[in-house]
Design an enzyme around this catalytic site. Sequence first.
Site, PDB file in Angstrom:
ATOM      1  CG  HIS A 159     -28.271-109.870  48.754  1.00  0.00           C
ATOM      2  ND1 HIS A 159     -28.738-108.990  49.845  1.00  0.00           N
ATOM      3  CD2 HIS A 159     -28.933-111.018  48.754  1.00  0.00           C
ATOM      4  CE1 HIS A 159     -30.036-109.793  50.504  1.00  0.00           C
ATOM      5  NE2 HIS A 159     -29.839-110.831  49.956  1.00  0.00           N
ATOM      6  CB  CYS A 202     -24.592-108.572  52.444  1.00  0.00           C
ATOM      7  SG  CYS A 202     -26.120-108.525  51.319  1.00  0.00           S
TER       8      CYS A 202
HETATM    9 MN    MN Z   1     -31.083-112.481  50.642  1.00  0.00          MN
END
Ligand code: MN
Length: 153
Positions: free
Chosen positions: A73, A121
Site C-alpha cells: 500500500h 490508498c
Molecule cells: Mn491492507
Amino acid sequence: MMADGETARVRACLGGFRWHGLECRPYKEEGDAAFRNISRQILFDEPAQDCELRYFEMGAGGYSSLERHQHTHAVIVLRGRGQCLLGTTVRKVATFDLVTIPAWTWHQFRATDAEPFGFLCMVNRVRDRPQLPSESDLAALKSFPEVAAFLSS
Ligand code: MN
C-alpha cells in the site's frame, strides 16, 4: 490517442471529501474481518493502469482491519489525524503524511480524534486476499506493549 476503455473526465469534488458520481461504499464486501465506522470510495480504477486509488474515511472510534498481504500500500493522509500499526510499531499520522506498507507487514489504521480521519490508498488492481491474524499472531503482536495498547484502544 486514448486507449480503449479509458474515459477522459473531470469529477467535481462535492466538498466533504465526496466526489461526483462516486458511490460511498462499505469498507469491505466480506464480513470476516473486524473493522468499524469506515467508508470507501474508489477514485481511480482504470484497466490501462495497474493500480487503484481509493479514499477511505473513518469517523471517531473507527478503524480498518488488522491484516497483512503480499500486495503493498502507498497511503497519503488527506484528512485529520490518527495512528497506524506498521509491523510491530505504532506511528502517529496527520494530514499529508505518506505511509509505505511493504508486503507481509501487519497494518491497521485508527482514528484517534473526534474528527474524521481520511486517507488515499494506492494498490495493485490485481491483488492477493488479506490474511488476518491468528491467535498466536495476535499474541506475538501484543508482546509489544505499544502494540497491545494500540489494539485495545
Ligand atoms: Mn491492507
